[in-house]
Design an enzyme around this catalytic site. Structure first.
Site, PDB file in Angstrom:
ATOM      1  N   GLU A  70     -14.022  -5.550-113.404  1.00 11.61           N
ATOM      2  CA  GLU A  70     -12.749  -4.833-113.522  1.00 11.61           C
ATOM      3  C   GLU A  70     -12.885  -3.345-113.228  1.00 11.61           C
ATOM      4  O   GLU A  70     -11.936  -2.695-112.776  1.00 11.61           O
ATOM      5  CB  GLU A  70     -12.132  -5.049-114.904  1.00 11.61           C
ATOM      6  CG  GLU A  70     -11.630  -6.474-115.148  1.00 11.61           C
ATOM      7  CD  GLU A  70     -12.710  -7.436-115.627  1.00 11.61           C
ATOM      8  OE1 GLU A  70     -13.909  -7.058-115.619  1.00 11.61           O
ATOM      9  OE2 GLU A  70     -12.356  -8.572-116.004  1.00 11.61           O
ATOM     10  N   PHE A 132      -8.642 -14.144-130.289  1.00 10.00           N
ATOM     11  CA  PHE A 132      -9.632 -14.198-129.209  1.00 10.00           C
ATOM     12  C   PHE A 132      -9.245 -13.250-128.061  1.00 10.00           C
ATOM     13  O   PHE A 132      -8.127 -13.282-127.566  1.00 10.00           O
ATOM     14  CB  PHE A 132      -9.745 -15.642-128.694  1.00 10.00           C
ATOM     15  CG  PHE A 132     -10.722 -15.778-127.558  1.00 10.00           C
ATOM     16  CD1 PHE A 132     -12.070 -15.478-127.749  1.00 10.00           C
ATOM     17  CD2 PHE A 132     -10.294 -16.165-126.302  1.00 10.00           C
ATOM     18  CE1 PHE A 132     -12.971 -15.576-126.694  1.00 10.00           C
ATOM     19  CE2 PHE A 132     -11.198 -16.275-125.248  1.00 10.00           C
ATOM     20  CZ  PHE A 132     -12.536 -15.974-125.440  1.00 10.00           C
ATOM     21  N   GLN A 133     -10.177 -12.440-127.645  1.00  5.74           N
ATOM     22  CA  GLN A 133      -9.995 -11.471-126.551  1.00  5.74           C
ATOM     23  C   GLN A 133      -8.847 -10.508-126.792  1.00  5.74           C
ATOM     24  O   GLN A 133      -8.138 -10.104-125.878  1.00  5.74           O
ATOM     25  CB  GLN A 133      -9.840 -12.195-125.206  1.00  5.74           C
ATOM     26  CG  GLN A 133     -11.118 -12.950-124.848  1.00  5.74           C
ATOM     27  CD  GLN A 133     -11.223 -13.332-123.397  1.00  5.74           C
ATOM     28  OE1 GLN A 133     -10.227 -13.654-122.763  1.00  5.74           O
ATOM     29  NE2 GLN A 133     -12.429 -13.306-122.863  1.00  5.74           N
ATOM     30  N   LYS A 182       0.970 -12.267-123.403  1.00  3.10           N
ATOM     31  CA  LYS A 182       1.038 -13.461-122.566  1.00  3.10           C
ATOM     32  C   LYS A 182       2.386 -14.179-122.658  1.00  3.10           C
ATOM     33  O   LYS A 182       2.906 -14.684-121.662  1.00  3.10           O
ATOM     34  CB  LYS A 182      -0.095 -14.419-122.967  1.00  3.10           C
ATOM     35  CG  LYS A 182      -0.193 -15.620-122.044  1.00  3.10           C
ATOM     36  CD  LYS A 182      -1.451 -16.431-122.300  1.00  3.10           C
ATOM     37  CE  LYS A 182      -1.550 -17.571-121.297  1.00  3.10           C
ATOM     38  NZ  LYS A 182      -2.757 -18.381-121.513  1.00  3.10           N
ATOM     39  N   MET A 502     -30.227  14.087-109.451  1.00  5.75           N
ATOM     40  CA  MET A 502     -29.592  15.251-110.062  1.00  5.75           C
ATOM     41  C   MET A 502     -30.129  15.504-111.464  1.00  5.75           C
ATOM     42  O   MET A 502     -30.323  16.638-111.889  1.00  5.75           O
ATOM     43  CB  MET A 502     -28.062  15.061-110.075  1.00  5.75           C
ATOM     44  CG  MET A 502     -27.306  16.296-110.504  1.00  5.75           C
ATOM     45  SD  MET A 502     -27.661  17.725-109.463  1.00  5.75           S
ATOM     46  CE  MET A 502     -26.365  17.587-108.241  1.00  5.75           C
TER      47      MET A 502
HETATM   48  C1  LIG Z   1     -21.827   6.482-115.296  1.00  3.98           C
HETATM   49  C2  LIG Z   1     -22.691   7.689-115.275  1.00  3.98           C
HETATM   50  N1  LIG Z   1     -23.808   7.734-116.030  1.00  3.98           N
HETATM   51  C3  LIG Z   1     -24.602   8.836-116.017  1.00  3.98           C
HETATM   52  C4  LIG Z   1     -24.282   9.915-115.256  1.00  3.98           C
HETATM   53  C5  LIG Z   1     -25.178  11.154-115.251  1.00  3.98           C
HETATM   54  N2  LIG Z   1     -25.754  11.373-113.916  1.00  3.98           N
HETATM   55  C6  LIG Z   1     -25.244  12.286-113.055  1.00  3.98           C
HETATM   56  S1  LIG Z   1     -26.041  12.319-111.593  1.00  3.98           S
HETATM   57  C7  LIG Z   1     -27.125  11.121-112.080  1.00  3.98           C
HETATM   58  C8  LIG Z   1     -28.179  10.621-111.151  1.00  3.98           C
HETATM   59  C9  LIG Z   1     -27.635   9.881-110.009  1.00  3.98           C
HETATM   60  O1  LIG Z   1     -28.674   9.253-109.299  1.00  3.98           O
HETATM   61  P1  LIG Z   1     -28.447   8.742-107.833  1.00  3.98           P
HETATM   62  O2  LIG Z   1     -27.210   7.948-107.764  1.00  3.98           O
HETATM   63  O3  LIG Z   1     -29.675   8.109-107.347  1.00  3.98           O
HETATM   64  O4  LIG Z   1     -28.146  10.085-107.056  1.00  3.98           O
HETATM   65  P2  LIG Z   1     -29.129  11.286-106.649  1.00  3.98           P
HETATM   66  O5  LIG Z   1     -28.837  12.406-107.584  1.00  3.98           O
HETATM   67  O6  LIG Z   1     -30.515  10.794-106.754  1.00  3.98           O
HETATM   68  O7  LIG Z   1     -28.725  11.612-105.257  1.00  3.98           O
HETATM   69  C10 LIG Z   1     -26.848  10.728-113.390  1.00  3.98           C
HETATM   70  C11 LIG Z   1     -27.613   9.732-114.144  1.00  3.98           C
HETATM   71  C12 LIG Z   1     -23.079   9.836-114.509  1.00  3.98           C
HETATM   72  N3  LIG Z   1     -22.644  10.866-113.775  1.00  3.98           N
HETATM   73  N4  LIG Z   1     -22.326   8.711-114.520  1.00  3.98           N
END
Ligand SMILES: Cc1ncc(C[n+]2csc(CCOP(=O)(O)OP(=O)(O)O)c2C)c(N)n1
Ligand SMILES: [Mg+2]
Lengths: 596, 159
Positions: A70, A132-133, A182, A502
């Site tokens: 979803e 439920f749900q 529903k 990052m």
């Molecule tokens: C759902 C979610 N969880 C955690 C984060 C924190 N976060 C920001 S950037 C990042 C790393 C992303 O890794 P990747 O997709 O490999 O991108 P890169 O920075 O390596 O290009 C994280 C964990 C986020 N933005 N969204």
């Protein structure tokens, strides 16, 4: 045989539909969507939504796209909305279906995107009994929707749908939830279907035109300014006001910068454009903001990723702030001239008022000269493809430039969250609004692929690229299956740095290089094989010399989803980067260079 | 600074939770809150008091106004206004004499052989003082309504 049978059943359904004056709540819901011009609904069925799914089966006007989660449905609806300007629609069941939609709702809410999410709910008599749900969807989603409706009787459905679309798409747009118990979609309960031609809501009257006195005040400031800048955000794109924004910038010859959400509102290749501003904005954009004597903010909200420390933000500048949401004005930065109204209408009035005056452009010359100096000194290098790194690794920026080159700057680019997102924003020039699709406000990893599906459905002939990282793509990777089912030829450009890049960058810069849980210890899948198992094409790139030909092949495979998995230098950081707690001129420019 | 905000909202399920939710969501305080339908039964009037400076109160009223169910909002402090609160106090009958009740401008709303219930209406800070004064009587229970407000000029909060 089976498909023929289904087809016949569908035809029968249509005939039944046409002869019917009475509708059930389920039919009324779908007919209401059709009245709103909805062609596509992204969703996932379940118990509480089954009457609605049966109503979908019995007609052919509204097509349902079966996603694999979803969250993917709401992001896809969101991507559809961002790329077309039309509202996106998602349909989910109660309980886990509803809670899975929450991240999608929050993403759309933070970026003010018109999305309508219809959630099935348990029968009204069961509400409140922990049945439920059962989840209190209205309660759970309350802080992340523009508004929500719990249907109280089947007959209310047409009016509620009308209101939901009106609210989602007008003023400051945003997501709206319709929670439908529903029993109110039960086929055994029918009533006369009448779709309201208009609605009147005494409590909802979004502002349109800006106050003319305020516009005049703005003009006075504009005529006086010697070091002005236009700073525009997603509000301009949401309001389809890019033409007006561009006209204003051209009329005044003011330099202009866009937020991450606002990229494409002004042509990225135009010399007046300073690039993106803020946390990873260009040196020249941030310097211009810091040294400006006038900032014209349009459809932007002085987010903390822009201002850095608001107490030190652009102290020399007067601020004109145009926003459709009065609550955005003076929320973070005091507006000297606040103007409440739609970006399009306010810009139009501003332009026509300005045309009554003599605009003296010569006095801007020293300012433009200064900007050129800044750009020459520390601007981004847009010829990265000519660089051959000593360590033999591919730089992530090179991948973006290769994509730009191969798509001639014309692709829709969706993105996830991380370094790859910032590189895409910095190095792909967006000349058109709605071309760049990303989760700026919430920063939702997992947004890229499903939102690209929404874009590709809306623009089947165009190239849709999803610039992602090996971290983010795994957060909604199940949608590869949806892409195969519906033949979506998305180009997944995976900047594979084998790390949550990052996060790792922050750990390098602020935590003494202690990479706490930001790498995967060789547990990554073979993305090419994975994509192939879903029926797609995978291309792996490990050498710079292969990059451009692989990119060419990837983009040229028009009918295929291609997963281009590029090993990039894991040690690369995104620069510039603002130094927290300071003004906008405090930037890291590389691992060993900073502005202070 | 204490502020009194009054608003009219659709008398609908869910409307109140949106208003209250906004306060926790945006980190504002609610000191007191009263809500009741108006003589137009489709509308409820809600009065709340909050603590905040000018900027915070402006944000609060703007954010409230943004809620779809809220029809109109007013920071009563923008002009002259009257603020009143109701307080009910339960005492042991033996702890207070009738002339004392009269002096405090209280009204007896219930009594039997052991218990007496008093009603006070006044400005909230007057009631604060009264609560202090009543301490020596060891009240069994004190309940306060929270503030109601109405602007004292010809301006009205209507739609
Ligand atoms: C759902 C979610 N969880 C955690 C984060 C924190 N976060 C920001 S950037 C990042 C790393 C992303 O890794 P990747 O997709 O490999 O991108 P890169 O920075 O390596 O290009 C994280 C964990 C986020 N933005 N969204
Ligand atoms: Mg990564």
């Amino acid at each position: 045989m089976l498909t023929l049978l289904a087809f016949d059943l569908k035809l029968l359904g249509i005939m039944r539909d046409m002869s019917k004056t009475q509708t059930s709540g389920g039919d009324a819901l779908i007919r209401s969507l059709h009245e709103e011009g909805v062609e596509l609904v992204f969703g996932y069925p379940g118990g509480a939504a089954l009457h609605i799914y049966d109503a979908l089966f019995n007609q052919s006007e509204v097509e349902h796209i079966l996603v694999r989660h979803e969250q993917g449905a709401v992001h896809a609806a969101d991507g559809y909305a961002r790329s077309t300007g039309k509202p996106g629609v998602a349909l989910v069941t109660s309980g886990p279906g509803a809670t899975n939609a929450i991240t999608g709702l929050a993403t759309a809410f933070m970026d003010s995107i018109p999305v309508v999410v219809i959630s099935g709910q348990v029968k009204s008599e069961l509400i409140g009994t922990d049945s439920f749900q059962e989840t209190d969807m209205i309660g759970v989603s309350r802080p992340i929707v523009k508004h929500s409706f719990l249907v109280q009787k089947a007959e209310d459905i047409p009016e509620i749908v009308k209101k939901a679309f009106h609210i989602a798409t007008t003023g400051r747009p945003g997501p709206v939830v319709i929670d439908v118990p529903k029993d109110f979609t039960d086929p055994n309960h029918t009533f006369d279907f009448v779709y309201p031609s208009e609605i009147n809501m005494r409590s909802y009257k979004p502002a349109k035109a800006g106050d003319s006195k305020q516009i005049k005040k703005a003009v006075d400031l504009i005529l006086e300014a010697k070091q002005p800048v236009i700073y525009s955000g997603g509000g301009v794109i949401n309001d389809n006001a890019s033409a007006e924004l561009t006209e204003l910038a051209k009329l005044l010859q003011f330099p202009i910068t866009n937020t991450l959400m606002g990229l494409g509102a002004f042509p990225g290749t135009d010399p007046q454009f300073l690039g993106m501003l803020g946390m990873h904005g260009t040196y020249e954009a941030n310097m211009v903001m810091h040294n400006a004597d006038l900032i014209i903010a349009v459809g932007a909200r002085f987010d903390d990723r822009i201002t850095n420390d608001p107490k030190k933000f652009a102290l020399k500048a007067k601020k004109i702030h145009i926003d459709v949401d009065p609550a955005s004005l003076s929320k973070i930065i005091h507006a000297d001239v606040p103007i409440t109204g739609s970006a399009k209408e306010c810009l139009t009035s501003l332009i026509s008022e300005l045309k009554q005056h003599n605009i003296e452009k010569n006095k801007l010359e020293p300012w433009h000269k200064q900007i050129t100096e800044w750009r020459n000194k520390h601007g981004l290098n847009h010829s990265m493809l000519d660089v051959v790194p000593e360590n033999g690794k591919i730089l992530p920026q090179q991948v973006i430039q290769s994509l730009y080159k191969e798509t001639e700057g014309k692709a829709f680019v969706t993105s996830d969250v991380g370094q790859h997102q910032m590189f895409a924003a910095q190095y792909y020039f967006f000349d058109k609004p709605r071309q760049w699709i990303n989760s700026g406000g919430l920063g939702t990893m997992g947004f890229g692929l499903p939102s690209a599906m929404g874009v590709q459905f809306a623009y089947p002939e165009d190239t849709v690229a999803c610039v992602t990282g090996e971290g983010s793509i795994q957060m909604c990777i199940q949608e590869l299956s949806t892409c195969f089912q519906y033949g979506l030829p998305i180009k997944i450009i995976n900047l594979n740095n084998a790390a949550l890049g990052m996060v790792k960058q922050w750990q390098d810069m602020q935590y003494g290089g202690r990479h706490s849980s930001s790498t995967y210890e060789n547990s990554l899948p073979d993305f090419c094989a994975l994509s192939e198992s879903y029926g797609h094409v995978g291309i792996k790139v490990t050498q710079l010399s292969e990059l451009e030909s692989a990119m060419k092949e990837c983009i040229s495979l028009k009918d295929k989803l291609v997963f281009l998995d590029v090993d990039v230098d894991p040690d690369e950081h995104v620069y510039p980067m603002l130094e927290a707690g300071n003004a906008m001129d405090y930037m890291h420019l590389s691992k060993d260079k900073k502005t202070w | 600074m204490k502020r009194v905000i009054a608003l009219l909202m659709e008398n609908q399920p869910g409307a109140l939770s949106r208003v209250v939710g906004l306060f926790s969501q945006r980190g504002y305080n609610i000191e007191t809150l009263i809500v009741a339908p108006t003589n137009d039964p489709t509308l409820s009037r809600l009065t709340m008091t909050t603590i905040g400076d000018e900027k915070v109160v402006q944000q609060i009223t703007k954010q409230l106004d943004k809620l779809i169910d809220v029809v109109t909002v007013c920071d009563l402090g923008e002009s002259e206004f009257v603020e009143r609160e109701l307080m009910l106090v339960k005492l042991n009958k033996s702890s207070i004499a009738i002339d004392e009740i009269e002096k405090l401008q209280g009204k007896v709303v219930f009594e039997d052989n052991n218990i007496i219930n008093l009603q006070f209406v006044g400005e909230p800070d007057k009631l604060d003082k009264l609560v202090d004064n009543l301490k020596t009587k060891e009240p069994l229970e004190i309940v306060r309504s929270g503030s109601l407000g109405i602007s004292s000029n010809s301006k009205t909060l209507t739609i």
